[in-house]
Design a protein around this motif. Structure first.
Motif, PDB file in Angstrom:
ATOM      1  N   ILE A 162      38.655  38.667  35.337  1.00  0.00           N
ATOM      2  CA  ILE A 162      38.288  39.948  36.575  1.00  0.00           C
ATOM      3  C   ILE A 162      37.305  40.394  36.465  1.00  0.00           C
ATOM      4  N   SER A 163      36.891  40.810  35.005  1.00  0.00           N
ATOM      5  CA  SER A 163      35.601  41.544  34.819  1.00  0.00           C
ATOM      6  C   SER A 163      34.406  40.898  35.049  1.00  0.00           C
ATOM      7  N   ASP A 164      34.500  39.441  34.807  1.00  0.00           N
ATOM      8  CA  ASP A 164      33.289  38.753  35.005  1.00  0.00           C
ATOM      9  C   ASP A 164      33.160  38.154  36.637  1.00  0.00           C
ATOM     10  N   ASN A 165      34.141  38.331  37.425  1.00  0.00           N
ATOM     11  CA  ASN A 165      34.232  38.014  38.869  1.00  0.00           C
ATOM     12  C   ASN A 165      33.026  38.516  39.522  1.00  0.00           C
ATOM     13  N   VAL A 166      32.145  37.680  40.272  1.00  0.00           N
ATOM     14  CA  VAL A 166      31.185  38.467  41.109  1.00  0.00           C
ATOM     15  C   VAL A 166      31.355  39.552  41.874  1.00  0.00           C
ATOM     16  N   GLU A 167      32.424  39.063  42.907  1.00  0.00           N
ATOM     17  CA  GLU A 167      32.983  39.612  44.236  1.00  0.00           C
ATOM     18  C   GLU A 167      33.433  41.351  43.586  1.00  0.00           C
ATOM     19  N   TYR A 168      34.285  40.989  42.433  1.00  0.00           N
ATOM     20  CA  TYR A 168      34.887  42.397  42.083  1.00  0.00           C
ATOM     21  C   TYR A 168      33.966  43.121  41.515  1.00  0.00           C
ATOM     22  N   ARG A 169      32.953  42.696  40.589  1.00  0.00           N
ATOM     23  CA  ARG A 169      31.812  43.599  40.359  1.00  0.00           C
ATOM     24  C   ARG A 169      30.920  44.162  41.377  1.00  0.00           C
ATOM     25  N   ASP A 170      30.710  43.443  42.573  1.00  0.00           N
ATOM     26  CA  ASP A 170      30.175  43.856  43.634  1.00  0.00           C
ATOM     27  C   ASP A 170      30.826  45.294  44.334  1.00  0.00           C
ATOM     28  N   ILE A 171      32.276  45.071  44.471  1.00  0.00           N
ATOM     29  CA  ILE A 171      33.138  46.093  44.904  1.00  0.00           C
ATOM     30  C   ILE A 171      32.753  47.558  44.032  1.00  0.00           C
ATOM     31  N   VAL A 172      32.829  47.145  42.795  1.00  0.00           N
ATOM     32  CA  VAL A 172      32.588  48.479  41.883  1.00  0.00           C
ATOM     33  C   VAL A 172      31.335  48.894  42.116  1.00  0.00           C
ATOM     34  N   ARG A 173      30.335  48.013  41.938  1.00  0.00           N
ATOM     35  CA  ARG A 173      29.118  48.423  41.961  1.00  0.00           C
ATOM     36  C   ARG A 173      28.635  49.226  43.359  1.00  0.00           C
ATOM     37  N   ASN A 174      29.148  48.954  44.438  1.00  0.00           N
ATOM     38  CA  ASN A 174      29.009  49.481  45.607  1.00  0.00           C
ATOM     39  C   ASN A 174      29.685  51.011  45.707  1.00  0.00           C
ATOM     40  N   LEU A 219      40.734  46.820  44.034  1.00  0.00           N
ATOM     41  CA  LEU A 219      40.941  45.558  43.103  1.00  0.00           C
ATOM     42  C   LEU A 219      42.215  44.679  43.124  1.00  0.00           C
ATOM     43  N   ILE A 220      43.185  45.660  43.169  1.00  0.00           N
ATOM     44  CA  ILE A 220      44.666  45.015  42.949  1.00  0.00           C
ATOM     45  C   ILE A 220      44.913  44.270  44.415  1.00  0.00           C
ATOM     46  N   SER A 221      44.389  45.194  45.643  1.00  0.00           N
ATOM     47  CA  SER A 221      44.635  44.112  46.849  1.00  0.00           C
ATOM     48  C   SER A 221      43.768  43.002  46.863  1.00  0.00           C
ATOM     49  N   LYS A 222      42.790  42.738  46.138  1.00  0.00           N
ATOM     50  CA  LYS A 222      42.176  41.682  46.136  1.00  0.00           C
ATOM     51  C   LYS A 222      42.660  40.634  45.310  1.00  0.00           C
ATOM     52  N   VAL A 223      43.196  40.833  44.031  1.00  0.00           N
ATOM     53  CA  VAL A 223      43.721  40.126  43.123  1.00  0.00           C
ATOM     54  C   VAL A 223      44.993  39.624  43.573  1.00  0.00           C
ATOM     55  N   ILE A 224      46.130  40.524  43.833  1.00  0.00           N
ATOM     56  CA  ILE A 224      47.258  40.088  43.984  1.00  0.00           C
ATOM     57  C   ILE A 224      47.465  40.208  45.479  1.00  0.00           C
ATOM     58  N   VAL A 225      47.582  39.008  46.052  1.00  0.00           N
ATOM     59  CA  VAL A 225      47.819  38.672  47.353  1.00  0.00           C
ATOM     60  C   VAL A 225      49.360  38.739  47.744  1.00  0.00           C
ATOM     61  N   TYR A 244      52.440  42.400  35.245  1.00  0.00           N
ATOM     62  CA  TYR A 244      51.393  42.037  34.175  1.00  0.00           C
ATOM     63  C   TYR A 244      50.063  41.851  34.721  1.00  0.00           C
ATOM     64  N   LEU A 245      50.055  41.473  35.967  1.00  0.00           N
ATOM     65  CA  LEU A 245      48.588  41.274  36.516  1.00  0.00           C
ATOM     66  C   LEU A 245      47.820  42.591  36.637  1.00  0.00           C
ATOM     67  N   GLU A 246      48.631  43.698  37.191  1.00  0.00           N
ATOM     68  CA  GLU A 246      48.136  44.831  37.293  1.00  0.00           C
ATOM     69  C   GLU A 246      47.633  45.417  36.045  1.00  0.00           C
ATOM     70  N   GLU A 247      48.598  45.120  34.720  1.00  0.00           N
ATOM     71  CA  GLU A 247      48.196  45.787  33.680  1.00  0.00           C
ATOM     72  C   GLU A 247      46.938  44.977  33.279  1.00  0.00           C
ATOM     73  N   SER A 248      46.699  43.911  33.390  1.00  0.00           N
ATOM     74  CA  SER A 248      45.607  42.968  33.004  1.00  0.00           C
ATOM     75  C   SER A 248      44.470  43.320  33.893  1.00  0.00           C
ATOM     76  N   LEU A 249      44.767  43.930  34.996  1.00  0.00           N
ATOM     77  CA  LEU A 249      43.352  44.292  35.763  1.00  0.00           C
ATOM     78  C   LEU A 249      43.096  45.777  35.405  1.00  0.00           C
TER      79      LEU A 249
END
Length: 555
Positions: free
Chosen positions: A24-36, A102-108, A117-122
């Motif tokens: 999740i940390s290395d994902n380009v899309e997620y990083r762009d979300i946080v960056r914006n 991020l959760i809405s993007k990761v957990i469809v 577990y996914l939410e905790e990992s995220l």
């Protein structure tokens, strides 16, 4: 798997969650979300490590500003305060909203049995990996932007400083003020040659005012001094007071001016300073440099690295290679615009001429010493290491006064002498450049440049710059009054305003909001270093040594 230290279900689950957090940390899309979100809503928070009202960073003790609007000079100030352990800096973000996005993007699939577990990992990936990484990236981007701006401002200030009008044909007394070790005095003739030097002690602890005045009077009468140049460093104010009183007692009209001595000590201890004056004390070299800076600022300033001249902000915190590269370019441009007297230029000045390396600059001066004055640009080809290619690059910037060829004292390149001689036969004010360029088979811009050179052969573009302010008396902080209007010299231009020398010990500040009646995007749009400006005093803080000025026109 016991061999991999995963011998329980809990360990396996923890390992899997760590892997997910890293993905999740290395994902380009997620990083762009946080960056914006950081750019749009992030806030830089600054706190004092220890509360201290006398700290130079007291205004940042409890400070917050949006990332998107923080000024570049504040970024550099905060960085320095953090580096010097005065400040603690952090980034404030809307964490809940970021995690929700991020959760809405990761957990469809909301019914996924491993959702918790996914939410905790995220959340772990965001807090432990993604946020620190984006925070470092954001700080780095802010710093890079601020440094580029600071380098641009430094370069912008350096140009007018180097292009200050020279004071020709005057015998100058240079004074490098000091306290315990006294004030070093050097008298130089109108060519910059050292005539005499001494040390006087008008400042504390000795305060030999009368003795100092007698010594200076003797030098003034002996050498016919025209102007006194006082360095603006330690002890400058006390020295200025003594000089002002001295001028009242003289039977001839004499003036003094304050000269920026930034970098003079660097020159004094440098190899160049030692080569010029091997038998002189380091401190006397500084006084010589101060006097010469008045006579020809460009020729003297090129003897030190541009970054030591001190017309920027936070220059010691910047990328030094990038700063050197930018400033070297400014110096080279100024030297080539002005041109260089081939028979008097130092190696320090010659090395900035297009095409000339430090080695060739030394060879030029060596040739001059062995063969006497250059009488023609053609002689350049006899200098070791200066071949036809270098000749083409440098010849137009090297001047020979009183040589065999009058055109050698102009900016016209030898390749264009044929054209120049044709133009000499014409009325230069009536030249039809467009048609003539076709007739002579020469570029229109080149033709216009040649015409301008022939109209004012040997001209120095610096002559059009404002002259320094010469004074006969001195002002005290106590003499200043609110609303008083004075003439001053712009000493430095920074993002938030301009510092102006109005003749008292402390330069006054014109805040950007008081530079003009109209909106000002940057102070550089209104003033530059060396400008002579009329200012009005807005505020005087004697205890803190601060003077607020305005250039706004009264209604």
């Amino acid at each position: 798997d016991a061999e991999k230290d995963v011998d329980t279900e809990e360990a396996a689950l923890a390992g899997a969650m760590d892997i997910i957090a890293e993905i999740i940390s290395d994902n380009v899309e997620y990083r762009d979300i946080v960056r914006n979100i950081v750019y749009k809503e992030g806030i830089l928070k600054v706190e004092a490590i220890q509360e201290d009202e006398d700290s130079p960073y007291s205004m940042y003790h409890d400070y917050e500003e949006p990332i998107k609007s923080i000024a570049n000079h504040r970024v550099l100030a905060i960085n320095r305060g953090e580096k010097e352990k005065y400040l603690k800096v952090s980034l404030i973000l809307p964490e809940e909203r970021i995690l929700s996005k991020l959760i809405s993007k990761v957990i469809v699939n909301q019914d996924f049995y491993g959702k918790a577990y996914l939410e905790e990992s995220l959340e772990d990936g965001y807090n432990r990996l993604l946020f620190p990484s984006i925070e470092r990236e954001t700080r780095s981007n802010l710093t890079e932007r601020a440094e580029e701006d600071a380098i641009d401002v430094f370069a912008l200030n350096l140009e007018p400083l180097l292009m200050q009008s020279p004071i020709r044909g005057k015998v100058v007394m240079g004074i490098d003020p000091g306290y315990r070790t006294g004030c070093k005095v050097a008298v130089i003739d109108d060519t910059g040659k050292l005539l005499s030097y001494t040390t006087v002690y008008p400042t504390p602890p000795r305060e030999q005012v009368d003795r100092t005045k007698e010594q200076l009077k003797e030098l003034i009468h002996q050498h016919g001094v025209d102007i006194i140049a006082i360095g603006n460093g330690t002890g400058s104010r006390e020295t200025e007071l003594v000089v002002a009183k001295l001028l009242e007692e003289l039977d001839k009209r004499l003036y003094y001016t304050i000269v920026d001595e930034a970098g003079a000590s660097v020159y004094s201890a440098s190899k160049v300073g030692e080569e010029e004056f091997p038998d002189l004390d380091v401190t006397i070299r500084g006084a010589v440099s101060i006097g010469r800076r008045l006579q020809d600022p460009l020729a003297e300033f090129v003897k030190i690295e541009p970054k030591h001249i001190g017309v920027g902000q936070y220059q010691h915190d910047l990328n030094q290679n990038r700063l050197d590269e930018a400033l070297e370019g400014v110096v080279e441009d100024c030297v080539n615009r002005v041109g260089v007297d081939l028979n008097t230029a130092s190696p320090s000045l010659l090395r900035y001429v297009a095409g000339i390396s430090s080695r060739v600059a030394m060879n030029l001066t060596k040739y001059r010493e062995e063969n006497g004055r250059f009488i023609s640009r053609k002689e350049l080809l006899d200098v070791k290491g200066l071949g036809p290619k270098t000749f083409v690059q440098c010849a137009g910037f090297l001047r020979i006064l009183g040589g065999e060829e009058p055109l050698d004292n102009t900016g016209v390149h030898p390749e264009s002498y044929r054209i120049a001689r044709e133009l000499y036969k014409m009325d230069l004010d009536k030249v039809d450049a467009a048609n003539l360029s076709k007739e002579l088979d020469i570029g229109l811009i080149t033709l216009r440049d040649i015409v301008e050179e022939l109209k004012k052969p040997g001209r120095d573009p610096r002559e059009e710059m404002p002259k320094p302010i010469f004074r006969t008396d001195v002002l005290e902080m106590e003499d200043l009054q609110l609303g008083m209007k004075l003439m001053g010299t712009v000493r430095n231009v920074v993002d938030f305003g301009a510092f102006v020398d109005i003749g008292v010990k402390q330069d006054g500040l014109i805040h950007i909001s008081h530079l003009s009646n109209r909106y000002v995007e940057h102070p550089k749009d209104i003033v530059k270093v060396g400008d002579i400006v009329e200012v009005e005093i807005l505020d005087i803080d004697v205890n803190r040594g601060r003077i607020s000025l305005s250039m706004k026109e009264s209604n």
